[in-house]
Enzyme design. Structure first.
Site, PDB file in Angstrom:
ATOM      1  N   ARG A   1      -9.135 -10.553  16.498  1.00 16.69           N
ATOM      2  CA  ARG A   1      -7.740 -11.001  16.442  1.00 16.69           C
ATOM      3  C   ARG A   1      -6.878  -9.787  16.086  1.00 16.69           C
ATOM      4  NH1 ARG A   1      -4.211 -12.773  12.425  1.00 16.69           N
ATOM      5  NH2 ARG A   1      -2.716 -14.385  13.092  1.00 16.69           N
TER       6      ARG A   1
ATOM      7  N   LYS B   1      -4.609  -4.447   8.551  1.00 16.53           N
ATOM      8  CA  LYS B   1      -4.674  -4.984   7.191  1.00 16.53           C
ATOM      9  C   LYS B   1      -4.842  -3.864   6.167  1.00 16.53           C
ATOM     10  CE  LYS B   1      -6.357  -9.678   8.114  1.00 16.53           C
ATOM     11  NZ  LYS B   1      -7.465 -10.635   7.938  1.00 16.53           N
TER      12      LYS B   1
END
Length: 836
Positions: free
Chosen positions: A797, A764
């Site tokens: 995740r 991210k």
């Protein structure tokens, strides 16, 4: 100005005064440069239902894409709850800024013998905040009446009067028609007033202004027909709203025929101020929740909190209760002094056991006064001054598996104190954290306590419980604090407290001790009174229970790895690589071989700027893949924010729903419950990610946990068990990189929610500043995976299965080196030689 100083300024103002009118509020607004002049405002007045209507309108307009400000009253625990933008409470630093600007005006007003009330000042602060936040629309719930209310300092573009009954007669008048005329003064100058009133009230309002009327199917003259057509579930009503050229059919979590009328008013207001689609109205109404308004808090036994505070409201509540089946009714009742207590109590069904009690409010009627009145409608009456303790007694009397109903009602203040039982968090404090109690040198309680100190290497010939220290933070009601502190001290622990910076009606507590000290405390709280037995139960669970691992794929010895399998052409990292079933199967097997515990399949990207995918297309993408994957040995998760997609995926063989929107689709919790599936519930401001939508957090961890608490209650209300839920704090979703890293660093605090915790950080933008050349944030991802696993995350995740699986194994080995050695598979001599 510090927040606690600003809060003291506001809470130190008088609650009521004899002077009526908006002039004082107008003077404060002028001092703040008339912020309301740049805002479109909606005013909502009424004896009952105005708060619910305001909340429904807010949700509709928010779903329509507007930036919405909402001002309501009262707050359950804190005046900041009364001021919201995009559903979020005003931040402390904003309160400080506006109050600091307002102080000179307050001094001038005092000099003129015109000191405002708390509500008048808060109205000015709310409008200043809405202007600063550049809201598209501000919804203002009127305090009392209409003509002289502080909110009437604005010139609204739309307004409503929900209902009229006898209330505040000393201020508004002694008849319904006089009160109705007063409330009608909120009418906008260029649009008709919308109203759900009938009879004399409606006739009086018609004499004052043009109206659009909202009524039920028995009211043939109403312009809008809003009808509750049935109960779709114990927590939702089916509602029909029909206008001359439009119609809405939806479910409403605010149940009852009266809420159908309120929904009709909200829908009509929405259409008056904005061209809102029918679908948006339906979704918005279904997504509107409002704490303390026939709010189901527990199924076993069924516990309902309802803030009905006058005879009209309790009569409506009584009618609503008649449709529910239960064996015995146990009522915790409190009310303000100026209410008609006998009429309120007589309007309720026959009560088996009543508990007369009183919240910590000056205007509260004494429990001793209420008890004999309750005897008129109850077989047994007990007097218990503490609302939390009365609630515990009622729940214990009903029994955990009974078909009895527990009702807390009569006052929103009482509801707020009872609601602590379900919203109070007992948060473990990180062993390496410094805890600051109090703010500023002026606080007598200001200390800095380093908890869980490291012990020098030594051999202790004693039980581990004697030397292992633990520390927790929480909030308590003032009446609970000293009793709690005494019990902590008696058990050998330590306790620090402060009201500085804590919510208005709560006291912040930090306490700790050895494990044995805290077990002693937990046992002693059983008989401490004031509702503290539940705090003791919470503490005992923290001390004796590990994080639940009943959710599919979770491991009780290490962090589980959830592998991302995107069936999308536009995902930010691997879009388009696994669009076919065969490609997806190959990748799934590769990830499983690399150590993945859960497969997370996504058919729509949530990256910033991603285009929404139609439901049918998303289903077509994911169902064939999930059907193929369902024969594999690992559980399958569907990453979606759409209930219809989740339903199709679960029917195809998925085990878990990963909802990155936090129930943006109000049908989602019901779909998960119907399939008895598991859920990943994420904290999110928007999905797909809107880079321009950011929140101002006072403390990102505390704020996210509090907001997740409300979502967890919503999930449980729909029938999802707490041990079927994983929570995700939502790194990168409406958080800065610094806030995201703080969430990871303090991830162990989320244990307070009683659910496993997932960290989603893979590749991210929060990692952008530490990226390596040609690395695409992989190295940083692995580093954060290791950090999250070390801090106690139950799931990570990730995109890169092998690298991250190795990272969590390494973190587990560092925590439990001998267990890791025992779990190591045999290494043949040749491999061992190669390693050398």
């Amino acid at each position: 100005m510090d927040y606690h100083e600003a809060a003291d300024v506001l809470t130190g103002l008088q609650q009521r005064r004899p002077k009526l009118g908006v002039e004082t509020t107008a003077r404060m607004l002028a001092h703040l440069d008339n912020p309301h002049a740049s805002i479109d405002c909606v005013q909502i007045a009424g004896s009952n239902g105005k708060g619910s209507t305001a909340r429904m309108l807010e949700q509709i307009l928010d779903d329509a894409g507007l930036r919405v400000g909402l001002f309501t009253s009262p707050g359950l625990n804190d005046f900041r709850e009364q001021i919201r933008v995009e559903g979020r409470t005003i931040a402390k630093k904003h309160v400080s800024k506006y109050v600091e600007r307002l102080v000179p005006c307050l001094e001038t007003l005092r000099a003129d013998n015109d000191e405002p009330t708390h509500f008048e000042a808060l109205t000015a602060v709310s409008l200043a905040h809405f202007a600063a936040m550049d809201v598209d629309i501000a919804i203002l719930e009127v305090g009392i009446g209409g003509r002289y209310d502080a909110t009437s300092a604005v010139d609204p573009i739309a307004s409503a009067v929900t209902s009229v009954s006898l209330e505040h007669t000393e201020l508004l008048g002694e008849t319904v028609d006089v009160i109705a005329r007063d409330k009608a003064q909120v009418a906008p100058s260029e649009a008709p007033l919308i109203t759900g009133t009938t009879g004399d009230a409606l006739a009086a309002i018609r004499e004052e202004t043009d109206v659009i009327t909202v009524g039920n199917d028995s009211d043939s003259e109403a312009d809008i027909i809003a009808t509750e057509t049935g109960i779709s579930s114990p927590i939702e009503s089916a509602v029909s709203i029909v206008g001359s050229e439009w119609a809405v059919e939806t479910h409403l979590p605010l149940v009852g025929a009266h809420q159908a009328t309120n929904a009709g008013v909200a829908a009509t207001l929405a259409r008056q101020v904005q061209d809102v689609s029918i679908d948006t109205i339906e979704t918005g109404l279904r997504g509107a929740t409002w704490p303390g308004r026939f709010e189901l808090m527990s199924h076993s036994p069924r516990v309902v909190l309802d803030g009905s505070h006058n005879p009209g409201a309790t009569a409506t509540l009584g009618s609503l209760l008649e449709r529910y089946e239960y064996d015995e009714l146990h009522v915790v009742f409190a009310a303000m002094q100026d209410k008609d207590h006998e009429a309120m109590i007589q309007s309720l069904p026959s009560i088996t056991t009543a508990y007369a009690t009183e919240p910590a409010v000056e205007r509260a009627e004494t429990a001793e006064t209420l008890a004999p009145i309750l005897q008129m409608n109850a077989k047994t009456v007990e007097t218990i001054q503490s609302v939390p303790e009365a609630t515990e007694e009622a729940i214990e009397t009903a029994g955990a598996r009974s078909d009895d109903l527990v009702l807390v009602t009569g006052s929103l203040y009482a509801v707020a104190e009872a609601r602590d039982r379900w919203t109070r968090l007992l948060v473990p404090v990180n062993r390496s954290s410094s805890i600051d109690i109090g703010v500023g040198k002026e606080s007598d309680n200001a200390v800095s306590e380093r908890v869980n100190p490291g012990y020098a290497e030594a051999m202790f010939e004693t039980d581990k419980a004697d030397v292992t220290t633990q520390c927790f933070r929480t909030t308590l009601r003032p009446a609970q604090v000293e009793i709690f502190a005494d019990h902590v001290a008696a058990g050998g622990g330590f306790c620090h407290q402060t009201t500085v910076g804590s919510p208005q009606k709560l006291t912040a507590i930090v306490f700790g001790g050895t494990t044995r000290d805290l077990m002693t405390l937990s046992d002693s709280l059983v008989d401490a009174g004031h509702g503290l037995r539940h705090v003791g139960s919470q503490l005992q669970r923290q001390l004796t229970e590990t994080t639940p691992v009943s959710v599919s794929g979770l491991n009780d010895t290490r962090t589980a790895v959830m592998g991302i399998l995107n069936i999308t052409p536009d995902s930010f990292y691997d879009g388009g690589e696994y669009n076919s079933v065969d490609a997806a199967m190959d990748q799934a097997n590769t990830m499983i071989d690399a150590g993945v515990d859960i497969l997370d399949v996504g058919g729509e990207s949530t990256r910033p700027g991603a285009e929404p995918v139609p439901i049918s297309e998303e289903i077509d993408r994911i169902v064939p893949v999930i059907e193929a994957l369902s024969n594999l040995e690992v559980p399958i998760s569907i990453d979606t924010r759409k209930a219809a997609v989740a339903d199709a995926a679960l029917s195809a063989g998925a085990d878990i729903v990963n909802d990155v929107s936090g129930f943006d689709d109000p049908e989602m919790p019901f779909v998960v419950a119907e399939h008895d599936a598991e859920l990943v519930l994420m904290h999110s401001l928007s999905a797909p990610v809107d880079p321009d939508r950011r929140a101002t957090y006072d403390d990102v961890v505390t704020d996210v946990m509090n907001e997740l608490t409300e979502q967890l209650l919503r999930a449980e209300r729909a029938g999802i068990q707490r041990d079927q839920i994983i929570v995700d704090p939502g790194c990168g979703f409406g958080k800065s990189p610094a806030e995201s890293f703080e969430l990871v660093d303090r991830i162990d605090e989320f244990e307070a929610l009683g659910c496993p915790v997932l960290v989603g950080h893979s590749r991210k933008s929060m990692l952008a500043t530490m990226n390596q050349p040609d690395d695409e944030r992989l190295s940083a991802t692995i580093a954060v995976t290791t950090l999250a696993a070390d801090r106690g995350a139950d799931v990570v995740r990730v995109h890169d299965a092998g690298e991250n699986a190795a990272a969590v194994r390494a973190a587990a080995a560092a925590k439990h080196p001998y267990r890791a050695e025992d779990d190591t598979t045999e290494i043949d001599a040749e491999t061992e030689a190669d390693d050398r």
